[in-house]
Motif scaffolding. Structure first.
Motif, PDB file in Angstrom:
ATOM      1  N   ASN A  83       0.835  -1.194   0.000  1.00 45.22           N
ATOM      2  CA  ASN A  83       0.000   0.000   0.000  1.00 45.22           C
ATOM      3  C   ASN A  83       0.874   1.249   0.000  1.00 45.22           C
ATOM      4  O   ASN A  83       1.927   1.289   0.636  1.00 45.22           O
ATOM      5  CB  ASN A  83      -0.915   0.014   1.225  1.00 45.22           C
ATOM      6  N   ASN A  84       0.409   2.273  -0.720  1.00 38.83           N
ATOM      7  CA  ASN A  84       1.101   3.570  -0.756  1.00 38.83           C
ATOM      8  C   ASN A  84       2.535   3.459  -1.253  1.00 38.83           C
ATOM      9  O   ASN A  84       3.406   4.231  -0.847  1.00 38.83           O
ATOM     10  CB  ASN A  84       1.090   4.226   0.632  1.00 38.83           C
ATOM     11  N   ALA A  85       2.794   2.502  -2.138  1.00 42.32           N
ATOM     12  CA  ALA A  85       4.107   2.394  -2.775  1.00 42.32           C
ATOM     13  C   ALA A  85       3.994   2.866  -4.221  1.00 42.32           C
ATOM     14  O   ALA A  85       2.940   2.722  -4.855  1.00 42.32           O
ATOM     15  CB  ALA A  85       4.612   0.958  -2.726  1.00 42.32           C
ATOM     16  N   ALA A  86       5.059   3.462  -4.741  1.00 42.90           N
ATOM     17  CA  ALA A  86       5.051   3.973  -6.110  1.00 42.90           C
ATOM     18  C   ALA A  86       6.311   3.519  -6.827  1.00 42.90           C
ATOM     19  O   ALA A  86       7.360   3.327  -6.209  1.00 42.90           O
ATOM     20  CB  ALA A  86       4.961   5.498  -6.112  1.00 42.90           C
ATOM     21  N   CYS A  87       6.206   3.377  -8.130  1.00 41.41           N
ATOM     22  CA  CYS A  87       7.323   2.896  -8.940  1.00 41.41           C
ATOM     23  C   CYS A  87       8.411   3.962  -9.024  1.00 41.41           C
ATOM     24  O   CYS A  87       8.128   5.144  -9.239  1.00 41.41           O
ATOM     25  CB  CYS A  87       6.842   2.531 -10.336  1.00 41.41           C
ATOM     26  N   THR A  88       9.666   3.552  -8.860  1.00 37.92           N
ATOM     27  CA  THR A  88      10.782   4.500  -8.903  1.00 37.92           C
ATOM     28  C   THR A  88      11.145   4.903 -10.319  1.00 37.92           C
ATOM     29  O   THR A  88      12.018   5.748 -10.516  1.00 37.92           O
ATOM     30  CB  THR A  88      12.030   3.914  -8.221  1.00 37.92           C
ATOM     31  N   LYS A  89      10.487   4.297 -11.322  1.00 37.59           N
ATOM     32  CA  LYS A  89      10.716   4.654 -12.728  1.00 37.59           C
ATOM     33  C   LYS A  89       9.416   5.214 -13.308  1.00 37.59           C
ATOM     34  O   LYS A  89       8.713   4.538 -14.049  1.00 37.59           O
ATOM     35  CB  LYS A  89      11.149   3.422 -13.528  1.00 37.59           C
ATOM     36  N   PRO A  90       9.076   6.456 -12.991  1.00 35.81           N
ATOM     37  CA  PRO A  90       7.781   7.005 -13.411  1.00 35.81           C
ATOM     38  C   PRO A  90       7.585   7.031 -14.917  1.00 35.81           C
ATOM     39  O   PRO A  90       6.463   7.023 -15.390  1.00 35.81           O
ATOM     40  CB  PRO A  90       7.801   8.432 -12.836  1.00 35.81           C
ATOM     41  N   ASN A  91       8.678   7.088 -15.686  1.00 30.96           N
ATOM     42  CA  ASN A  91       8.549   7.188 -17.138  1.00 30.96           C
ATOM     43  C   ASN A  91       8.755   5.857 -17.843  1.00 30.96           C
ATOM     44  O   ASN A  91       8.975   5.823 -19.054  1.00 30.96           O
ATOM     45  CB  ASN A  91       9.552   8.213 -17.685  1.00 30.96           C
ATOM     46  N   ALA A  92       8.715   4.760 -17.106  1.00 27.97           N
ATOM     47  CA  ALA A  92       8.914   3.447 -17.717  1.00 27.97           C
ATOM     48  C   ALA A  92       7.812   3.150 -18.732  1.00 27.97           C
ATOM     49  O   ALA A  92       6.656   3.547 -18.556  1.00 27.97           O
ATOM     50  CB  ALA A  92       8.934   2.369 -16.642  1.00 27.97           C
ATOM     51  N   GLN A  93       8.179   2.455 -19.796  1.00 28.78           N
ATOM     52  CA  GLN A  93       7.246   2.131 -20.865  1.00 28.78           C
ATOM     53  C   GLN A  93       6.854   0.659 -20.887  1.00 28.78           C
ATOM     54  O   GLN A  93       5.865   0.285 -21.514  1.00 28.78           O
ATOM     55  CB  GLN A  93       7.865   2.505 -22.211  1.00 28.78           C
ATOM     56  N   TYR A  94       7.645  -0.175 -20.223  1.00 28.17           N
ATOM     57  CA  TYR A  94       7.398  -1.614 -20.279  1.00 28.17           C
ATOM     58  C   TYR A  94       7.515  -2.236 -18.893  1.00 28.17           C
ATOM     59  O   TYR A  94       8.150  -1.677 -17.997  1.00 28.17           O
ATOM     60  CB  TYR A  94       8.411  -2.325 -21.189  1.00 28.17           C
ATOM     61  N   ARG A  95       6.929  -3.390 -18.767  1.00 25.00           N
ATOM     62  CA  ARG A  95       7.236  -4.247 -17.634  1.00 25.00           C
ATOM     63  C   ARG A  95       7.676  -5.595 -18.192  1.00 25.00           C
ATOM     64  O   ARG A  95       7.172  -6.045 -19.226  1.00 25.00           O
ATOM     65  CB  ARG A  95       6.046  -4.428 -16.699  1.00 25.00           C
ATOM     66  N   ARG A  96       8.621  -6.192 -17.549  1.00 25.19           N
ATOM     67  CA  ARG A  96       9.118  -7.489 -17.988  1.00 25.19           C
ATOM     68  C   ARG A  96       8.936  -8.479 -16.845  1.00 25.19           C
ATOM     69  O   ARG A  96       9.445  -8.265 -15.745  1.00 25.19           O
ATOM     70  CB  ARG A  96      10.588  -7.400 -18.382  1.00 25.19           C
ATOM     71  N   ILE A  97       8.205  -9.545 -17.092  1.00 24.13           N
ATOM     72  CA  ILE A  97       7.962 -10.561 -16.067  1.00 24.13           C
ATOM     73  C   ILE A  97       8.982 -11.679 -16.229  1.00 24.13           C
ATOM     74  O   ILE A  97       9.052 -12.328 -17.276  1.00 24.13           O
ATOM     75  CB  ILE A  97       6.525 -11.107 -16.158  1.00 24.13           C
ATOM     76  N   ASN A  98       9.787 -11.879 -15.203  1.00 26.92           N
ATOM     77  CA  ASN A  98      10.816 -12.903 -15.196  1.00 26.92           C
ATOM     78  C   ASN A  98      10.364 -14.086 -14.340  1.00 26.92           C
ATOM     79  O   ASN A  98       9.910 -13.888 -13.210  1.00 26.92           O
ATOM     80  CB  ASN A  98      12.126 -12.347 -14.623  1.00 26.92           C
ATOM     81  N   GLU A  99      10.494 -15.278 -14.845  1.00 23.60           N
ATOM     82  CA  GLU A  99      10.200 -16.459 -14.043  1.00 23.60           C
ATOM     83  C   GLU A  99      11.300 -16.648 -13.001  1.00 23.60           C
ATOM     84  O   GLU A  99      12.476 -16.452 -13.279  1.00 23.60           O
ATOM     85  CB  GLU A  99      10.104 -17.701 -14.937  1.00 23.60           C
ATOM     86  N   ALA A 100      10.910 -17.008 -11.799  1.00 27.37           N
ATOM     87  CA  ALA A 100      11.873 -17.167 -10.705  1.00 27.37           C
ATOM     88  C   ALA A 100      11.409 -18.273  -9.769  1.00 27.37           C
ATOM     89  O   ALA A 100      10.215 -18.572  -9.679  1.00 27.37           O
ATOM     90  CB  ALA A 100      12.026 -15.858  -9.928  1.00 27.37           C
TER      91      ALA A 100
ATOM     92  N   SER B 179      17.670  -1.184 -17.799  1.00 27.40           N
ATOM     93  CA  SER B 179      16.907  -0.194 -18.545  1.00 27.40           C
ATOM     94  C   SER B 179      16.064   0.696 -17.661  1.00 27.40           C
ATOM     95  O   SER B 179      15.339   0.216 -16.799  1.00 27.40           O
ATOM     96  CB  SER B 179      15.986  -0.908 -19.550  1.00 27.40           C
ATOM     97  N   ARG B 180      16.130   1.986 -17.920  1.00 27.85           N
ATOM     98  CA  ARG B 180      15.268   2.932 -17.211  1.00 27.85           C
ATOM     99  C   ARG B 180      13.850   2.909 -17.768  1.00 27.85           C
ATOM    100  O   ARG B 180      12.946   3.493 -17.180  1.00 27.85           O
ATOM    101  CB  ARG B 180      15.850   4.340 -17.318  1.00 27.85           C
ATOM    102  N   SER B 181      13.662   2.257 -18.918  1.00 23.91           N
ATOM    103  CA  SER B 181      12.329   2.234 -19.532  1.00 23.91           C
ATOM    104  C   SER B 181      11.551   0.964 -19.209  1.00 23.91           C
ATOM    105  O   SER B 181      10.403   0.826 -19.624  1.00 23.91           O
ATOM    106  CB  SER B 181      12.453   2.370 -21.058  1.00 23.91           C
ATOM    107  N   THR B 182      12.167   0.025 -18.482  1.00 22.95           N
ATOM    108  CA  THR B 182      11.516  -1.251 -18.184  1.00 22.95           C
ATOM    109  C   THR B 182      11.522  -1.515 -16.686  1.00 22.95           C
ATOM    110  O   THR B 182      12.555  -1.383 -16.033  1.00 22.95           O
ATOM    111  CB  THR B 182      12.236  -2.409 -18.899  1.00 22.95           C
ATOM    112  N   VAL B 183      10.360  -1.889 -16.147  1.00 20.37           N
ATOM    113  CA  VAL B 183      10.237  -2.281 -14.749  1.00 20.37           C
ATOM    114  C   VAL B 183      10.299  -3.805 -14.691  1.00 20.37           C
ATOM    115  O   VAL B 183       9.511  -4.486 -15.343  1.00 20.37           O
ATOM    116  CB  VAL B 183       8.919  -1.771 -14.135  1.00 20.37           C
ATOM    117  N   GLN B 184      11.251  -4.317 -13.917  1.00 22.60           N
ATOM    118  CA  GLN B 184      11.427  -5.761 -13.809  1.00 22.60           C
ATOM    119  C   GLN B 184      10.476  -6.335 -12.757  1.00 22.60           C
ATOM    120  O   GLN B 184      10.456  -5.876 -11.613  1.00 22.60           O
ATOM    121  CB  GLN B 184      12.872  -6.087 -13.427  1.00 22.60           C
ATOM    122  N   TYR B 185       9.702  -7.331 -13.158  1.00 26.36           N
ATOM    123  CA  TYR B 185       8.850  -8.091 -12.251  1.00 26.36           C
ATOM    124  C   TYR B 185       9.370  -9.521 -12.187  1.00 26.36           C
ATOM    125  O   TYR B 185       9.936 -10.036 -13.164  1.00 26.36           O
ATOM    126  CB  TYR B 185       7.395  -8.114 -12.740  1.00 26.36           C
ATOM    127  N   TYR B 186       9.159 -10.160 -11.054  1.00 25.78           N
ATOM    128  CA  TYR B 186       9.569 -11.556 -10.878  1.00 25.78           C
ATOM    129  C   TYR B 186       8.384 -12.353 -10.348  1.00 25.78           C
ATOM    130  O   TYR B 186       7.613 -11.861  -9.518  1.00 25.78           O
ATOM    131  CB  TYR B 186      10.765 -11.644  -9.929  1.00 25.78           C
TER     132      TYR B 186
END
Length: 401
Positions: A22-39, A255-262
Motif C-alpha cells: 500500500n502507498n508504494a510507487a514505482c521508482t521509474k515514473p517514465n517506464a514504458q514496459y514491464r518485464r515478467i521474469n520467471e523465478a 533499462s530505465r524504460s523497463t520495470v522488472q517483475y519476478y
C-alpha cells in the motif's frame, strides 16, 4: 522514515517497498514496459532481501560521488568520504559514524549486513528449527569501475538466480544478475566475513565532522574552518576542470524504460522497483533540484568561504535567528518534467554543467507512475537502448572504487 537500526530498515522496506504494498510507487515514473521474469521461490527470497538491504543502505549513507547526495549535503558527502579514505577507515559505518562512501564502501557495508543476516538465519535454523536459506555472499568488481555485493555465486550458479545488492545507486531495486546494467567482465570474490546477528540491532549514530576529526586526526582536534574551506575550494576547482567525476546514477538494472517483475510458479508477479510514496516524492524533488541547479553552480553557491557564509545565513533564516524578516520562507514549486526533459533534452537536464557528469536519468511524477502500473510487457529483450553509448551512460561507471 528515520532508520534507527539496520534490522528496522530491513523490516520497513521488506514490507513497504514492492509493487504489492500500500502507498508504494514505482521508482521509474517514465517506464514504458514491464518485464515478467520467471523465478524460483528461493530467488524470490533473495530478491526481497536484496531490495530491503539496498534501500536501507541508501537511507543510512551519503554517496560522495553521486549528484543528488553532493547537492543535498552541500558537498559534505564528498568531504566525509575524503576523511574515511584519508584515515583508511573500514566499511563498518557504525564504527566511525561517517555513513558515507563510494561504491566500494557501500559494497563492504552490504557485505557486513548480509553476513549478519546469514548469522541470524543460521542461529534460527539451528536453535528454532527454521529453514531459512543461507546463500553464499560474493563480491563483484565490474571492469574495475564498480563494486557490489551479491547473493549467490555466478561462478557456480545461473545468473537468473544470483541477485546483486547495490546501495550505491540512488533508487536501489532488486533484480537478478542477468538483468544488471553491469554486464561484461566481472571479477568475483567469495566473502569470508563473519558478523554476529546482533550487528543488525546496533543503533545508528552518525557522528558530526568535529567528532570524527577529533578521534582520527593526528592532532586530536577538529580541523579549522579555514582548512575545510581549502578542501572545498580545491574540490570546486577539480570539478570545473573535469578532474573529478560525479555520477547521476539512479538505478542498477539494464533499462530505465523497463520495470522488472519476478514471479514464482503459482505466485503473483512482484517488482521491487518501488518505494513508499513519501520517500519517493522526496527523492524526485531532490533529484530535480540537483539537475536544475547544475553541479558547478551548486558548488559555487555552497562550497568554500563565500558558500559557507551563505549556508550559515540560510540556516539562520530558517531557524528564526535572523531578525531581518518575519515572513515564512517558502520553497518554490518546480514544474513537472515533460517527456523530453526526462530524456535529458530540456534545459533542466542540460543545465548540469560538469563536463564529466553522466545525467540521463528520467524524472517523472508519481501520478505517471500510478497510471503505468499496468505496463505492457517488453517482448523484445534486446531493444532496450538506442546505442551502446546510451547503455554505458545508464550504467554510470564509478571509477573511484
Amino acid at each position: 522514515m528515520t532508520v534507527r537500526t539496520v534490522r528496522e530498515g530491513i523490516i520497513h522496506y521488506r514490507e513497504t517497498a514492492h509493487s504489492g504494498a500500500n502507498n508504494a510507487a514505482c521508482t521509474k515514473p517514465n517506464a514504458q514496459y514491464r518485464r515478467i521474469n520467471e523465478a524460483t521461490e528461493t530467488t524470490m527470497g533473495r530478491l526481497q532481501l536484496s531490495s530491503a538491504v539496498g534501500k536501507t543502505i541508501d537511507s543510512l549513507c551519503v554517496k560522495g560521488n553521486q549528484l543528488d547526495d553532493v547537492y543535498e549535503t552541500h558537498g559534505e558527502a564528498k568531504y566525509r568520504v575524503s576523511m574515511l579514505r584519508r584515515h583508511k577507515l573500514s566499511s563498518n559505518q557504525h564504527a566511525h559514524g561517517l555513513f558515507a562512501g563510494y561504491c566500494g564502501e557501500m559494497s563492504g557495508f552490504a557485505e557486513r549486513i548480509l553476513a549478519a543476516v546469514m548469522s541470524d538465519r543460521r542461529h534460527a535454523n539451528r536453535k528454532e528449527g527454521q529453514s531459512f536459506e543461507t546463500p553464499p555472499i560474493t563480491l563483484a568488481s565490474w571492469e574495475g569501475d564498480h563494486a557490489f555485493a551479491m547473493l549467490g555465486d555466478p561462478r557456480k550458479d545461473k545468473q537468473t538466480t544470483v541477485v546483486p545488492v547495490d546501495g550505491w545507486v540512488m533508487r536501489p531495486a532488486a533484480h537478478t544478475l542477468n538483468n544488471s546494467a553491469f554486464t561484461g567482465t566481472l571479477k568475483v570474490y567469495s566473502s569470508t566475513r563473519q558478523v554476529p546477528g546482533r550487528y543488525l540491532d546496533k543503533v545508528v549514530q552518525e557522528w558530526s565532522l568535529d567528532e570524527v576529526e577529533k578521534k582520527y586526526e593526528r592532532s586530536g582536534k577538529a580541523r579549522s574552518t579555514k582548512q575545510r574551506d581549502k578542501y572545498y575550494d580545491a574540490l570546486k576547482k577539480d570539478v570545473s576542470r573535469g578532474r573529478m567525476k560525479i555520477w547521476d546514477h539512479q538505478w542498477s538494472d539494464q533499462s530505465r524504460s523497463t520495470v522488472q517483475y519476478y514471479q514464482a510458479p503459482g505466485g503473483e508477479a512482484i517488482s521491487y522497483d518501488y518505494l513508499p510514496k513519501d520517500e519517493l516524492e522526496l527523492k524526485i524533488e531532490q533529484h530535480r533540484d540537483a539537475r536544475n541547479s547544475g553541479l558547478s553552480r551548486t558548488l559555487d553557491q555552497y562550497l568554500g568561504r563565500s558558500g559557507r557564509r551563505q549556508v550559515e545565513e540560510e540556516r539562520a533564516i530558517v531557524s528564526g535567528d535572523d531578525d531581518s524578516s518575519g515572513e515564512e520562507i517558502s520553497r518554490p514549486t518546480l514544474p513537472e518534467a515533460t517527456d523530453s526533459e526526462s530524456d535529458g533534452e530540456a534545459a533542466g537536464a542540460a543545465s548540469v554543467t560538469s563536463p564529466t557528469l553522466l545525467s540521463r536519468q528520467p524524472t517523472g511524477s508519481l501520478e505517471e507512475s500510478t497510471r503505468r502500473l499496468a505496463l505492457p510487457e517488453d517482448t523484445d529483450s534486446d531493444e532496450v537502448y538506442d546505442t551502446d553509448d546510451d547503455r554505458d551512460a545508464d550504467a554510470g561507471r564509478d571509477h573511484e572504487d
